[in-house]
Design a protein around this motif. Structure first.
Motif, PDB file in Angstrom:
ATOM      1  N   ILE A  58       0.859  -1.194   0.000  1.00 34.33           N
ATOM      2  CA  ILE A  58       0.000   0.000   0.000  1.00 34.33           C
ATOM      3  C   ILE A  58       0.886   1.231   0.000  1.00 34.33           C
ATOM      4  O   ILE A  58       1.780   1.370   0.847  1.00 34.33           O
ATOM      5  CB  ILE A  58      -0.925   0.033   1.225  1.00 34.33           C
ATOM      6  CG1 ILE A  58      -1.864  -1.190   1.231  1.00 34.33           C
ATOM      7  CG2 ILE A  58      -1.750   1.318   1.252  1.00 34.33           C
ATOM      8  CD1 ILE A  58      -2.707  -1.298   2.497  1.00 34.33           C
ATOM      9  N   VAL A  59       0.637   2.120  -0.942  1.00 29.94           N
ATOM     10  CA  VAL A  59       1.336   3.401  -1.010  1.00 29.94           C
ATOM     11  C   VAL A  59       0.318   4.490  -0.710  1.00 29.94           C
ATOM     12  O   VAL A  59      -0.755   4.541  -1.318  1.00 29.94           O
ATOM     13  CB  VAL A  59       1.960   3.622  -2.402  1.00 29.94           C
ATOM     14  CG1 VAL A  59       2.573   5.013  -2.490  1.00 29.94           C
ATOM     15  CG2 VAL A  59       2.995   2.549  -2.705  1.00 29.94           C
ATOM     16  N   ASN A  60       0.636   5.363   0.234  1.00 33.71           N
ATOM     17  CA  ASN A  60      -0.255   6.475   0.571  1.00 33.71           C
ATOM     18  C   ASN A  60       0.621   7.666   0.936  1.00 33.71           C
ATOM     19  O   ASN A  60       1.215   7.713   2.008  1.00 33.71           O
ATOM     20  CB  ASN A  60      -1.177   6.100   1.731  1.00 33.71           C
ATOM     21  CG  ASN A  60      -2.345   7.068   1.862  1.00 33.71           C
ATOM     22  OD1 ASN A  60      -2.322   8.157   1.293  1.00 33.71           O
ATOM     23  ND2 ASN A  60      -3.369   6.674   2.602  1.00 33.71           N
ATOM     24  N   GLY A  61       0.684   8.619   0.002  1.00 34.50           N
ATOM     25  CA  GLY A  61       1.592   9.745   0.218  1.00 34.50           C
ATOM     26  C   GLY A  61       3.028   9.251   0.273  1.00 34.50           C
ATOM     27  O   GLY A  61       3.488   8.504  -0.578  1.00 34.50           O
ATOM     28  N   SER A 335      -4.587   5.750  -7.543  1.00 37.84           N
ATOM     29  CA  SER A 335      -5.303   7.022  -7.617  1.00 37.84           C
ATOM     30  C   SER A 335      -4.260   8.135  -7.626  1.00 37.84           C
ATOM     31  O   SER A 335      -3.676   8.464  -6.594  1.00 37.84           O
ATOM     32  CB  SER A 335      -6.243   7.195  -6.419  1.00 37.84           C
ATOM     33  OG  SER A 335      -6.771   8.513  -6.411  1.00 37.84           O
ATOM     34  N   ARG A 336      -4.005   8.690  -8.796  1.00 37.64           N
ATOM     35  CA  ARG A 336      -3.006   9.763  -8.892  1.00 37.64           C
ATOM     36  C   ARG A 336      -3.495  11.012  -8.162  1.00 37.64           C
ATOM     37  O   ARG A 336      -2.709  11.767  -7.604  1.00 37.64           O
ATOM     38  CB  ARG A 336      -2.726  10.071 -10.374  1.00 37.64           C
ATOM     39  CG  ARG A 336      -1.816   9.006 -11.002  1.00 37.64           C
ATOM     40  CD  ARG A 336      -1.740   9.064 -12.505  1.00 37.64           C
ATOM     41  NE  ARG A 336      -1.639  10.378 -13.095  1.00 37.64           N
ATOM     42  CZ  ARG A 336      -0.527  11.114 -13.210  1.00 37.64           C
ATOM     43  NH1 ARG A 336       0.617  10.651 -12.734  1.00 37.64           N
ATOM     44  NH2 ARG A 336      -0.550  12.294 -13.793  1.00 37.64           N
ATOM     45  N   GLU A 337      -4.817  11.227  -8.152  1.00 35.24           N
ATOM     46  CA  GLU A 337      -5.381  12.393  -7.477  1.00 35.24           C
ATOM     47  C   GLU A 337      -5.158  12.310  -5.965  1.00 35.24           C
ATOM     48  O   GLU A 337      -4.794  13.291  -5.321  1.00 35.24           O
ATOM     49  CB  GLU A 337      -6.869  12.491  -7.775  1.00 35.24           C
ATOM     50  CG  GLU A 337      -7.548  13.677  -7.100  1.00 35.24           C
ATOM     51  CD  GLU A 337      -9.046  13.669  -7.314  1.00 35.24           C
ATOM     52  OE1 GLU A 337      -9.627  14.767  -7.378  1.00 35.24           O
ATOM     53  OE2 GLU A 337      -9.629  12.582  -7.394  1.00 35.24           O
ATOM     54  N   LYS A 338      -5.347  11.120  -5.377  1.00 36.10           N
ATOM     55  CA  LYS A 338      -5.215  10.948  -3.932  1.00 36.10           C
ATOM     56  C   LYS A 338      -3.802  10.543  -3.515  1.00 36.10           C
ATOM     57  O   LYS A 338      -3.515  10.446  -2.322  1.00 36.10           O
ATOM     58  CB  LYS A 338      -6.205   9.883  -3.450  1.00 36.10           C
ATOM     59  CG  LYS A 338      -7.675  10.218  -3.713  1.00 36.10           C
ATOM     60  CD  LYS A 338      -8.128  11.395  -2.874  1.00 36.10           C
ATOM     61  CE  LYS A 338      -9.595  11.741  -3.098  1.00 36.10           C
ATOM     62  NZ  LYS A 338     -10.525  10.723  -2.636  1.00 36.10           N
ATOM     63  N   GLY A 339      -2.921  10.286  -4.490  1.00 43.01           N
ATOM     64  CA  GLY A 339      -1.548   9.912  -4.163  1.00 43.01           C
ATOM     65  C   GLY A 339      -1.441   8.564  -3.479  1.00 43.01           C
ATOM     66  O   GLY A 339      -0.611   8.368  -2.584  1.00 43.01           O
ATOM     67  N   ALA A 340      -2.300   7.618  -3.902  1.00 47.46           N
ATOM     68  CA  ALA A 340      -2.338   6.310  -3.243  1.00 47.46           C
ATOM     69  C   ALA A 340      -2.383   5.193  -4.265  1.00 47.46           C
ATOM     70  O   ALA A 340      -2.807   5.386  -5.417  1.00 47.46           O
ATOM     71  CB  ALA A 340      -3.551   6.221  -2.314  1.00 47.46           C
ATOM     72  N   GLY A 341      -1.938   4.024  -3.825  1.00 50.63           N
ATOM     73  CA  GLY A 341      -1.983   2.854  -4.690  1.00 50.63           C
ATOM     74  C   GLY A 341      -1.947   1.584  -3.875  1.00 50.63           C
ATOM     75  O   GLY A 341      -1.462   1.567  -2.742  1.00 50.63           O
ATOM     76  N   MET A 366      -8.158  -0.132  -1.069  1.00 50.02           N
ATOM     77  CA  MET A 366      -7.897   1.170  -1.682  1.00 50.02           C
ATOM     78  C   MET A 366      -8.859   2.228  -1.150  1.00 50.02           C
ATOM     79  O   MET A 366      -8.463   3.361  -0.824  1.00 50.02           O
ATOM     80  CB  MET A 366      -8.036   1.050  -3.204  1.00 50.02           C
ATOM     81  CG  MET A 366      -7.705   2.331  -3.952  1.00 50.02           C
ATOM     82  SD  MET A 366      -5.946   2.713  -3.843  1.00 50.02           S
ATOM     83  CE  MET A 366      -5.834   4.030  -5.042  1.00 50.02           C
ATOM     84  N   ASN A 367     -10.134   1.880  -1.046  1.00 50.77           N
ATOM     85  CA  ASN A 367     -11.131   2.850  -0.596  1.00 50.77           C
ATOM     86  C   ASN A 367     -10.863   3.344   0.819  1.00 50.77           C
ATOM     87  O   ASN A 367     -11.101   4.515   1.143  1.00 50.77           O
ATOM     88  CB  ASN A 367     -12.532   2.239  -0.671  1.00 50.77           C
ATOM     89  CG  ASN A 367     -13.014   2.078  -2.100  1.00 50.77           C
ATOM     90  OD1 ASN A 367     -12.447   2.665  -3.023  1.00 50.77           O
ATOM     91  ND2 ASN A 367     -14.040   1.269  -2.300  1.00 50.77           N
TER      92      ASN A 367
END
Length: 494
Positions: A58-61, A335-341, A366-367
């Motif tokens: 999980i990538v988040n920021g 999600s490029r908009e939310k900076g997550a994958g 993801m959600n």
């Protein structure tokens, strides 16, 4: 008496099915975004789906969460974030990235015809296939049929070059550029274009220009290397239970569905998309190329609300692709908009059931990261397979019971089975109806796959084998009843 036995048997099986449905496992939900919530959810889902091993990234920021779950093989080797899995069609976006690198260098023009790079490329209708462009291959609008080349799917001696040459014996499904048709062949051809213009093999190009710059140290372009790197063993689900299964490696599909990677490496790949083509300060692709790759080029009827870009399904600001290589599963969500994958990998699969539970699992993860609403929960995997298993058991018992009645009546010379030809034929209607219904279900299965029977069998062996049995049993009963009629006729009974 016979009808009473059948009725009681059917009632008992129906009661078992209803009881399990009402009392069986409930859908599992993700309760929060903490590491403990995530681990609890993945572990529970893995157990529910009967999957021996999974890996999650999980990538988040600026944060990355990596975890391996379960076992990689029958020896009990644990899955880690660096354990490789076969990717299946998640490979396609990697191939698209390689094409865009070469386009940036001026070696590929996306709107140029394929024959400019592969002069021998052709289908039966050479005039129409000569119009296919590189962009149409990337967007899956080339007119190539989904089943093109699949007759040789499990030939591990064939190469992608052999595959492309063999397309000369195939027909196009439609004129180039007229419609979307998801086809492995599009990305096999792209792999050959990459090799032709780069002057090196597809495998070598991917290692040098994508895996190395992205520090994907546990990613591989062939199974032999992946096995040296502790490849997780694949499993096929039979009636809800995983069976470790090693299949031939379809190396001719390497650029479409046969790369190998791990959760850790694929988080690096996700970051490249979140950072406009860069990773650790190194430009792997330009920001413009990234935008082209994720641009929704063609609107799809299915899945609803999605478009297709270049190796990615696109929905608003979310890009997704999964891979279903028979005995593995992979999915990437960004999600490029939310900076997550999210990347989720599993070492067991069957394409029509297990995969349909793994994909929502990735969306749920993801959600939670992006603050989107969680998905509504449908029937649990346990209930789904219990329903299928009990239904198949019920059908099988009834078909076998008809054969037993036929043999019993024949052996005892009971008049329970009439011997007049017309009446015998009339008595076969349940068997003929069974053959028709199973035939229709077989047709649906093959259409859902878009592949030959041998490939469908490997993707969903339990259902395909059951359907074969359900085809065979009525045929046996028909043969027995006709033999009885002929035997009676020979003895002068008619």
């Amino acid at each position: 008496m016979k009808k009473g036995i059948v009725f009681i048997l059917a009632l008992l099986l129906a009661a078992c099915s209803a009881g399990y449905y009402l009392l069986g496992p409930q859908p599992i939900t993700l309760k929060g975004s903490t590491a403990a919530d995530t681990d609890s959810y993945v572990s529970a889902k893995m157990q529910e789906l009967g999957i021996p091993g999974m890996a999650l990234g999980i990538v988040n920021g600026g944060n990355t969460y990596l975890k391996g779950y379960g076992r990689a093989d029958s020896a009990g080797k644990p899955v880690t974030p660096s354990t490789p899995f076969m990717l299946g069609s998640t490979t396609k976006s990697i191939t698209a990235a390689a094409v865009m690198q070469l386009a940036e260098q001026g070696k590929i023009n996306l709107d140029e015809r394929v024959t400019a790079y592969l002069p021998d490329f052709r289908f039966k209708d050479a005039q129409s296939s000569a119009l296919i462009t590189v962009r149409q291959l990337l967007n899956q609008t080339s007119g190539i049929a989904g089943q093109a080349g699949h007759s040789d799917y499990w030939n591990d001696k064939s190469t992608s070059r052999d595959f492309v040459f063999a397309l000369a014996n195939e027909s196009l499904l439609s004129a180039p550029g007229k419609r979307f048709e998801y086809a492995e062949a599009n990305y096999v051809i792209l792999g050959e274009i990459i090799a032709a213009v780069s002057g090196q093999s597809y495998e070598s190009y991917i290692r040098e220009h994508l895996f190395n710059p992205l520090a994907m140290a546990h990613s591989y372009t062939n199974r032999a290397d992946a096995e040296q790197g502790s490849l997780s063993a694949g499993h096929i689900t039979w009636f809800g239970l995983p069976v470790q299964t090693k299949l031939p490696y379809p190396r001719q599909y390497v650029s479409a569905s046969s790369l190998f990677s791990c959760a850790e490496d694929l988080t690096h790949y996700i970051r490249m998309y979140l950072q406009d083509g860069s990773y650790n300060g190194n430009a792997v692709l330009s920001a413009e190329s990234i935008k082209s790759i994720v641009n929704p080029a063609v609107t799809l009827e299915h899945p609803a609300g999605y478009s297709y870009g270049m190796g990615w399904f696109v929905k608003e600001n979310l890009i997704m692709h999964d891979g279903r290589p028979t005995n593995y599963y992979s999915i990437l969500l960004i999600s490029r908009e939310k900076g997550a994958g999210v990347v989720l990998l599993a070492n067991a699969n069957n394409r029509l059931i297990t995969a349909e539970y793994l994909m929502p699992m990735a969306y749920e993860l993801m959600n939670v990261q992006t603050g989107e609403p969680t998905l509504p929960q449908g029937m649990s995997f346990g209930r789904m397979y219990a329903t299928i298993n009990i239904l198949f058991l019920w059908v099988g018992v009834l078909l076998v019971f008809r054969i037993i009645l036929t043999f019993t009546s024949w052996r005892k010379k009971v008049s329970g089975i009439p011997t007049r030809a017309g009446v015998v034929i009339k008595g076969l209607w349940p068997d003929i109806l069974s053959l028709a219904l199973v035939g229709l279900l077989f047709g649906y299965l093959l259409n859902a796959y878009g592949v030959p029977l041998q490939v469908a069998y490997l993707g969903q062996p339990d259902i395909v084998c059951s359907l074969f049995v359900f085809l065979l049993l009525p045929v046996i009963n028909i043969v027995c009843r006709v033999m009885l009629m002929l035997n009676s006729h020979r003895k002068g009974s008619i």
